[in-house]
Design a protein around this motif. Structure first.
Motif, PDB file in Angstrom:
ATOM      1  N   ASN A 165       0.860  -1.174   0.000  1.00  0.00           N
ATOM      2  CA  ASN A 165       0.000   0.000   0.000  1.00  0.00           C
ATOM      3  C   ASN A 165       0.902   1.231   0.000  1.00  0.00           C
ATOM      4  O   ASN A 165       1.802   1.345   0.840  1.00  0.00           O
ATOM      5  N   ALA A 166       0.658   2.134  -0.928  1.00  0.00           N
ATOM      6  CA  ALA A 166       1.522   3.308  -1.040  1.00  0.00           C
ATOM      7  C   ALA A 166       0.703   4.519  -1.447  1.00  0.00           C
ATOM      8  O   ALA A 166      -0.279   4.415  -2.189  1.00  0.00           O
ATOM      9  N   THR A 167       1.116   5.670  -0.932  1.00  0.00           N
ATOM     10  CA  THR A 167       0.526   6.953  -1.305  1.00  0.00           C
ATOM     11  C   THR A 167       1.660   7.925  -1.596  1.00  0.00           C
ATOM     12  O   THR A 167       2.582   8.069  -0.781  1.00  0.00           O
ATOM     13  N   VAL A 168       1.604   8.563  -2.761  1.00  0.00           N
ATOM     14  CA  VAL A 168       2.619   9.541  -3.146  1.00  0.00           C
ATOM     15  C   VAL A 168       1.900  10.856  -3.428  1.00  0.00           C
ATOM     16  O   VAL A 168       0.945  10.896  -4.214  1.00  0.00           O
ATOM     17  N   ASN A 169       2.345  11.930  -2.802  1.00  0.00           N
ATOM     18  CA  ASN A 169       1.717  13.242  -2.951  1.00  0.00           C
ATOM     19  C   ASN A 169       2.666  14.214  -3.648  1.00  0.00           C
ATOM     20  O   ASN A 169       3.878  14.199  -3.402  1.00  0.00           O
ATOM     21  N   VAL A 215       9.017  14.880  -5.763  1.00  0.00           N
ATOM     22  CA  VAL A 215       7.927  14.317  -4.963  1.00  0.00           C
ATOM     23  C   VAL A 215       7.846  15.090  -3.656  1.00  0.00           C
ATOM     24  O   VAL A 215       8.846  15.266  -2.955  1.00  0.00           O
ATOM     25  N   LYS A 216       6.654  15.561  -3.328  1.00  0.00           N
ATOM     26  CA  LYS A 216       6.471  16.329  -2.100  1.00  0.00           C
ATOM     27  C   LYS A 216       6.444  15.426  -0.874  1.00  0.00           C
ATOM     28  O   LYS A 216       7.105  15.687   0.129  1.00  0.00           O
ATOM     29  N   ASP A 217       5.694  14.362  -0.941  1.00  0.00           N
ATOM     30  CA  ASP A 217       5.558  13.470   0.211  1.00  0.00           C
ATOM     31  C   ASP A 217       5.107  12.102  -0.276  1.00  0.00           C
ATOM     32  O   ASP A 217       4.512  11.971  -1.354  1.00  0.00           O
ATOM     33  N   TYR A 218       5.373  11.063   0.527  1.00  0.00           N
ATOM     34  CA  TYR A 218       4.953   9.718   0.172  1.00  0.00           C
ATOM     35  C   TYR A 218       4.826   8.879   1.446  1.00  0.00           C
ATOM     36  O   TYR A 218       5.406   9.180   2.487  1.00  0.00           O
TER      37      TYR A 218
END
Length: 885
Positions: free
Chosen positions: A477-481, A498-501
């Motif tokens: 499970n991953a989220t990249v912002n 990449v701002k945040d992950y």
């Protein structure tokens, strides 16, 4: 009655009479002389049954017309051939027809025309004179059959059973060349067997056309290639594609044709089938300037369409079924044609099923739905093609992909894309890395700016396979912002930020040639890392490992309970960095095995400061702690009986300022403190330091251990040195060294008591008494309460060996000087001489034994024989016993 009134009435009467006479005379002349006049003064031959002309209104009624061109080979004028049952013209411009040779009328009615029209050859726009056009404000055709041919006699357009009503119709030969062949305002049309051939490649056929209340419908529309695909590639080698369309039924309304503009609304295409044949031509030559057409389509619908694109060899490249497309305000004009996407639109919806793409990477989509603001894909499947050609391939399935779009536009042929979010669910499969390395390119392509504000990957299992080293993510499970892609400042490629992950995965696994690396849990974001149950287990046995490596190399067996880190780092953008405030490793269990059986590795080994300095990105770890761990080092040689072993238990290490000397303003001095239990018997502490920025790679290392029973180091020295410590205690050992890549020096201090050793035979079992005695003679068994430190000096480093090899050499010299004496070399020579003397003595004994055996076989007087036997036996027996002790 007054005279002037009477005169006026007489004048009107005379005028009316003259008009009647003129009208009668004109009708008589037209009936008798017009055909001959037309024949002499125009390019046509005309005959008719009856003709009535009203001079006052310009109305004409003609029946039974037959018309033919005088010279069918003349391509400068429009050719006509055929019949017209009835021709009715309202307000015919007789004066313009006679004197200006321009045919014009407000209304034209053709009943049952059967005409063949041959268009004139287009006029050279630079030198030719513009020909006089036909101008009809309104035209009606009933039960017509019309065929229009180009000047080359190739059929251009035809229709049967035509019922047509058109307002403000215009047609000239120049419109055929660069504009529409006909233009009009409003229309009503009905016909069958429609045929249109715009060029030498295609023909358009329509089985029937009908208009009801402004709504046009057409059945069996077909765009048909006039040649086979093989012929097309032969005769048009620079063309990139050949098309074929079939539309069983289509409807539309509000058709407007005006010069070079086509407009229609409410177009509905039922079950169309589109086929595109690619020729494989990549760099087609620029064609002749295209016609300057403008198309405006309002509310266009495609229902249940089928599309297929074929490769140059005839195999399928892309296909899709049940395709549905709704477009609102679609525009194609000169401005849009110059863009990457050559059309403009206000809104659209698209859906389809069973989308299949086949190449080196195959793709199948169960269903897809798209809008300008969002999209959704279900049941996506990616599989490798039959010929991947060394490219990266994907064998993967995912049940659901969804995305929302904030903005998608092309400005100056560059893409500006802003995605609100992207969701990928249940992705399961393998990504196999290609053999070909990607070529570095400075070409930015069409990307100007791509922003993806959020990407989410849920409940997935992915494996990245690079040769024999697969990397597997389970329950990923991953989220990249805040992903941003755009040109670099120097336009040399694209930047990626990449701002945040945030990433979590369980049962992570990675296989290499020798290891299976796994972890129970990984949590990662831009400020924290957590790893649970890390393991690095060998895939081969130690014997197999020794046979597989060309030069000596360590074999690791590692386990770590937990690894955590805090700070901030960026590993995706152009300016990568690592800045961690704290890294903690807990409950590590490491076993390191090295065999001296393979050849030495001839490569020069850098010291740790240089290794850190070679890291290309700024890295700084303020504090690294290793707690409650165990380190076991094992080493064997061809002569050893099993590996020697060093054990460091309850291992705790603190590292300050671990860095790469590339972070501005950060300290570069690394300080390492180690506290552990040596061989599970005594405490050991070490202080180690170096400056990563120091190009000379100087270092210091000092330490202390105490109350170590010497028997505790037997597991290492017994199999390795064939020596065992039988008694004694190392009460305290102190070392303090300084060094660089060339070697080290410093001081060594050892406090010990009652130290004794035993020399073993090659089987490490039997004690060699004499050698043991010799060794203990030269060994200082007691150091006293206040032993003096010895100087360790001139310890040279073998650059092909590790830092710890140099460190051990320093300890070894300190031990020798302490236990044997400062004149180590002389003492070692004495030991060698003693050993040599023992060997010579053994040889003498063997010689005497041989003499005795020979003398036993020689007859001697009984008395003499007994005396000799008793004396010699006593001597040699003692010797033999001593040798076996």
């Amino acid at each position: 009655m007054k005279k002037w009134v009477k005169r006026l009435l007489i004048s009107f009467g005379i005028l009316a009479g003259l008009l009647l006479a003129a009208n009668f005379g004109l009708n008589f002349w037209l009936k008798t002389q017009l055909p001959e006049y037309i024949k002499k003064n125009t390019d046509y031959k005309v005959s008719y049954k009856s003709l009535d002309v009203d001079l006052s209104t310009g109305n004409i009624l003609v029946t039974g017309i037959s018309v033919n061109s005088k010279d069918p080979q003349n391509t400068k004028v429009i050719g006509l051939q055929g019949t017209i049952d009835t021709l009715k013209v309202s307000r015919f411009g007789i004066y313009d027809a006679i004197f200006n040779k321009t045919i014009s009328s407000s209304d034209l009615l053709l009943a049952k025309p059967n005409l063949n029209v041959i268009l004139a050859k287009p006029v050279d726009q630079k030198t030719g004179k513009k020909r006089k056009p036909f101008l009809f404000e309104n035209i009606r055709i009933n039960e017509g059959k019309v065929a229009v041919f180009k000047h080359s006699k190739k059929k251009f357009l035809s229709v049967e059973q035509l019922d047509l009503s058109v307002e403000n119709l215009q047609m000239t030969e120049e419109s055929v060349e660069d504009k529409l062949p006909v233009v009009f305002d409003r229309y009503s049309i009905k016909g069958r067997n429609f045929f249109f051939r715009p060029d030498n490649v295609y023909a358009i056929t329509i089985h029937s056309i009908n208009t009801t209340n402004g709504q046009m419908s057409a059945e069996s529309f077909k765009l048909i290639p006039l040649m086979s695909f093989t012929q097309f590639k032969k005769f048009y080698p620079q063309k990139t594609q050949l098309f074929e369309f079939t539309i069983p039924k289509m409807e539309f309304k509000d058709v407007v044709l005006n010069k070079n503009k086509v407009s229609l609304a409410g177009a509905d295409f039922q079950s169309p089938v589109f086929t595109v044949y690619n020729t494989g031509v990549k760099n087609a030559k620029k064609e002749k300037k295209k016609s300057n057409f403008e198309v405006n389509l309002e509310n266009i619908k495609l229902k249940n369409a089928v599309a297929q694109i074929n490769k140059s060899d005839g195999s399928r490249l892309l296909s899709g079924g049940n395709l549905n497309l709704n477009i609102n305000q679609l525009v194609f004009n000169k401005s849009t044609s110059e863009q990457v996407v050559p059309i403009g639109y206000k809104d659209f919806t698209f859906s389809g099923k069973d989308i299949v793409y086949a190449d080196h990477q195959n793709m199948a989509i169960g269903s897809i739905a798209l809008k300008p603001t969002n999209g959704e894909i279900r049941d996506l499947s990616l599989t490798p093609g039959p010929q991947p050609n060394g490219k990266t391939t994907v064998d993967l399935k995912t049940s659901h992909i969804a995305f929302n779009i904030n903005k998608l536009e092309f400005i100056n042929k560059k893409l500006n894309l802003d995605l609100k979010d992207v969701l990928v669910e249940n992705a399961n499969g393998i990504i196999k890395a290609g053999e070909n390395k990607p070529k570095k390119s400075t070409n930015l392509g069409i990307i100007q700016s791509v922003i993806v504000r959020k990407v989410s990957l849920k409940n997935s299992n992915l494996t990245y396979d690079k040769g024999k080293e697969p990397l597997a993510f389970h329950d990923l499970n991953a989220t990249v912002n805040g992903i941003e892609i755009g040109p670099k400042a120097n336009n040399q490629g694209l930047s990626f930020n990449v701002k945040d992950y945030f990433l979590t995965t369980r049962n992570f696994a990675y296989k290499t040639q020798f290891y299976n690396i796994s972890l129970g849990l990984l949590k990662l974001n831009k400020n924290k890392v957590q790893i649970n149950n890390f393991a690095m287990k060998p895939l081969v046995s130690r014997n197999q490992f020794i046979k597989m490596i060309p030069v000596e190399r360590d074999l690791y067996d590692l386990k770590m309970g937990q690894i955590s880190a805090e700070g901030n780092w960026d590993l995706f953008s152009e300016h990568k960095f690592i800045n961690a405030s704290h890294v903690l490793i807990q409950s590590a269990d490491a076993n390191i095995f090295r065999s001296k059986i393979p050849k030495d590795d001839p490569k020069i080994k850098a010291l740790y400061s240089k290794m850190l300095r070679s890291i290309k990105i700024p890295m700084n770890i303020n504090t690294l702690d290793l707690k409650n761990s165990v380190l076991v080092y094992e080493e064997d040689t061809p002569e050893s009986m099993g590996p020697g072993k060093l054990i460091f238990s309850n291992f705790n290490m603190n590292v300050k300022n671990l860095n790469s000397a590339k972070a501005k303003g950060k300290p570069t001095r690394v300080d390492i403190k180690i506290n552990c239990s040596f061989m599970n018997l005594s405490p050991l502490s070490v202080n180690w330091g170096f400056d990563v920025a120091d190009q000379h790679d100087a270092f210091t290392i000092s330490g202390k251990t105490s109350n170590l029973p010497v028997s505790g180091i037997n597991p290492f020295i017994r199999p390795y040195l064939h020596v065992t410590a039988t008694a004694g205690t190392i009460q305290e050992m102190l070392f303090n060294f300084k060094g660089n890549p060339a070697g080290l020096h410093g001081t060594f201090n050892l406090k010990h008591k009652d130290l004794k050793i035993a020399v073993l035979n090659k089987n490490n079992h039997e004690k060699k008494g004499f050698l043991t005695a010799v060794a203990n003679v030269f060994l200082k068994s007691n150091s006293g309460n206040y032993p003096e430190a010895v100087t360790v000096e001139n310890v040279e480093r073998d650059p092909t060996k590790s830092f710890f090899n140099l460190f051990w050499k320093g300890i070894e010299q300190g031990l020798k000087k302490t236990l044997i004496g400062k004149n180590v070399e002389k003492t070692e020579q004495k030991v060698k001489n003693a050993v040599s003397s023992v060997k010579e003595m053994k040889q003498s004994v063997k010689d005497l034994k041989e003499d005795i055996k020979q003398k036993k076989n020689t007859p001697q007087p009984l008395e003499e024989k007994k005396e000799k036997k008793g004396f010699l036996n006593g001597i040699f027996k003692k010797k033999d016993n001593s040798e076996e002790k």
